[in-house]
Motif scaffolding. Structure first.
Motif, PDB file in Angstrom:
ATOM      1  N   CYS A 125     -10.184   3.476  -6.245  1.00  0.00           N
ATOM      2  CA  CYS A 125      -9.201   2.926  -5.310  1.00  0.00           C
ATOM      3  C   CYS A 125      -9.510   1.467  -4.981  1.00  0.00           C
ATOM      4  O   CYS A 125      -8.598   0.631  -4.888  1.00  0.00           O
ATOM      5  CB  CYS A 125      -9.174   3.753  -4.028  1.00  0.00           C
ATOM      6  SG  CYS A 125      -8.376   5.352  -4.202  1.00  0.00           S
ATOM      7  N   THR A 164      -4.218   5.287  -0.347  1.00  0.00           N
ATOM      8  CA  THR A 164      -3.843   4.007   0.279  1.00  0.00           C
ATOM      9  C   THR A 164      -3.239   4.242   1.662  1.00  0.00           C
ATOM     10  O   THR A 164      -3.432   3.423   2.569  1.00  0.00           O
ATOM     11  CB  THR A 164      -2.864   3.220  -0.604  1.00  0.00           C
ATOM     12  OG1 THR A 164      -1.707   4.024  -0.891  1.00  0.00           O
ATOM     13  CG2 THR A 164      -3.514   2.787  -1.900  1.00  0.00           C
ATOM     14  N   LEU A 176       0.826  -1.212   0.000  1.00  0.00           N
ATOM     15  CA  LEU A 176       0.000   0.000   0.000  1.00  0.00           C
ATOM     16  C   LEU A 176       0.859   1.261   0.000  1.00  0.00           C
ATOM     17  O   LEU A 176       0.557   2.232  -0.703  1.00  0.00           O
ATOM     18  CB  LEU A 176      -0.927  -0.007   1.217  1.00  0.00           C
ATOM     19  CG  LEU A 176      -2.014  -1.088   1.248  1.00  0.00           C
ATOM     20  CD1 LEU A 176      -2.786  -1.030   2.550  1.00  0.00           C
ATOM     21  CD2 LEU A 176      -2.961  -0.954   0.070  1.00  0.00           C
ATOM     22  N   ARG A 180      -1.287   7.075  -3.837  1.00  0.00           N
ATOM     23  CA  ARG A 180      -0.631   6.771  -2.562  1.00  0.00           C
ATOM     24  C   ARG A 180      -1.286   7.467  -1.378  1.00  0.00           C
ATOM     25  O   ARG A 180      -1.376   6.903  -0.284  1.00  0.00           O
ATOM     26  CB  ARG A 180       0.850   7.126  -2.636  1.00  0.00           C
ATOM     27  CG  ARG A 180       1.695   6.503  -1.519  1.00  0.00           C
ATOM     28  CD  ARG A 180       3.166   6.804  -1.730  1.00  0.00           C
ATOM     29  NE  ARG A 180       3.622   6.281  -3.014  1.00  0.00           N
ATOM     30  CZ  ARG A 180       4.774   6.640  -3.580  1.00  0.00           C
ATOM     31  NH1 ARG A 180       5.543   7.548  -3.002  1.00  0.00           N
ATOM     32  NH2 ARG A 180       5.137   6.105  -4.736  1.00  0.00           N
ATOM     33  N   LEU A 208      -7.112  -1.763  -5.651  1.00  0.00           N
ATOM     34  CA  LEU A 208      -6.752  -2.744  -4.622  1.00  0.00           C
ATOM     35  C   LEU A 208      -7.039  -4.173  -5.084  1.00  0.00           C
ATOM     36  O   LEU A 208      -6.281  -5.096  -4.777  1.00  0.00           O
ATOM     37  CB  LEU A 208      -7.506  -2.444  -3.319  1.00  0.00           C
ATOM     38  CG  LEU A 208      -7.096  -1.165  -2.587  1.00  0.00           C
ATOM     39  CD1 LEU A 208      -8.031  -0.912  -1.415  1.00  0.00           C
ATOM     40  CD2 LEU A 208      -5.656  -1.237  -2.110  1.00  0.00           C
ATOM     41  N   SER A 242       2.363   2.229  -3.435  1.00  0.00           N
ATOM     42  CA  SER A 242       1.429   2.440  -4.544  1.00  0.00           C
ATOM     43  C   SER A 242       1.903   3.611  -5.394  1.00  0.00           C
ATOM     44  O   SER A 242       2.635   4.478  -4.905  1.00  0.00           O
ATOM     45  CB  SER A 242       0.025   2.735  -4.008  1.00  0.00           C
ATOM     46  OG  SER A 242      -0.459   1.673  -3.229  1.00  0.00           O
TER      47      SER A 242
END
Length: 326
Positions: free
Chosen positions: A119, A43, A32, A40, A123, A35
């Protein structure tokens, strides 16, 4: 750390339980934190509120071999499943318009729904990439991660299609949660079993155990909506029906209290009326009874699996966490 691992060959070192679980947390946090810059910040917001890692813990416990050691590939899969679970939570919060998750402001509340959806999609891709990065992939083809991810998505879609369905049956509801919640637990237990190198018969027992634990986890969560406060649950409660989600305690009230379903369909029902009806119909008692049935089946499987006393104790801990047994 090197002293806490047992060398198997020149390339692979098996890991002790506590180290493996810590490595899962570090692996997921690292993924994470690293990222792409554009995502970022989002995350990192998700990293600020860690969950209980119960699915990751399930992988690691089930992956223990007879010496209590874990293959490093199990760590990557456990982290992948944890990130996949995080993706589903991000999407859930958008669907539910939730403000809180794990006691913190949700991604969708802070940054907006569109950002949160994208997002969540990122993921999902990250989880698949991480799962695909394990070594000796040919040895683990029985663990079909995309298939499990598909089951979770279909379970969520099935729930959405049945939003505000006042005629939802017990069978239909159990089918919904078998996908949206139990499938990921089944994947976790299945993955661990594969890494523990048990035979196919034992592996099937682990899969079934994971399914049962997942069902227990969701049904217990349904009761939390009626029994807990927002502060203790660290998420919104008394809100399932308001989001259109019909859960098992309410199904009992809609089915067994004369005129209640008709009133809900025609003029609507308040939270106070819902709580009163669920109490009158014994909805929570019925749901706890279903949990007990699943619990007893899970307990039988744990007693049937040939494992050490230490591993059996850990499996019991998972079962009791899911059912909130102290």
């Amino acid at each position: 750390m090197i002293n806490d691992k047992t060398k198997v060959n020149d390339n692979i070192q098996l890991i002790k339980f506590d180290d493996a679980l810590e490595m899962v947390k570090k692996e997921s946090d690292t993924v994470l934190a690293k990222s792409p810059l554009i995502i970022r910040g989002y995350t990192k917001h998700l990293m600020a509120s860690r969950g209980k890692y119960i699915r990751a813990m399930s992988v690691i416990i089930c992956a223990e071999d007879k010496n209590g050691l874990i293959h490093p590939n199990a760590v990557k899969i456990a982290a992948a499943i944890e990130i996949l679970h995080l993706a589903t939570l991000v999407h859930d919060d958008v669907i539910d318009n939730a403000d809180l998750r794990r006691g913190d402001v949700t991604l969708q509340k802070k940054y907006g729904k569109r950002t949160a959806v994208i997002c969540g999609d990122y993921l999902l891709c990250t989880a698949l990439n991480l799962a695909g990065s394990i070594s000796d992939k040919q040895d683990y083809l029985d663990l079909d991660m995309p298939d499990y991810m598909g089951k979770v998505c279909l379970g969520e879609l099935n729930q959405h299609i049945n939003n505000s369905n006042l005629n939802l049956s017990v069978y239909q509801y159990l089918k919904i949660i078998s996908g949206k919640t139990a499938a990921l637990f089944e994947a976790s237990f299945h993955a661990g079993a594969i890494f523990s190198d048990c035979d196919k018969s034992e592996c099937r027992k682990y899969k079934q155990l994971g399914y049962l634990v997942g069902m227990i986890f969701q049904l217990t969560d349904d009761c939390i909506d009626f029994e807990d406060t927002t502060e203790s649950a660290k998420k919104p409660v008394q809100s399932d029906y308001e989001q259109g989600v019909i859960t098992l305690p309410l199904i009992q009230a809609l089915k067994n209290i004369k005129g209640f379903s008709e009133k809900a369909a025609s003029s609507g029902i308040s939270r106070a009326e819902i709580n009163e009806a669920v109490s009158k119909a014994g909805g929570l008692n019925f749901t706890h009874m279903v949990v007990k049935k699943y619990y007893n089946k899970a307990l039988k499987i744990i007693n049937d699996i040939e494992v050490s006393d230490n591993k059996k104790e850990k499996l019991m801990t998972l079962l009791n966490k899911a059912s909130r047994v102290n």
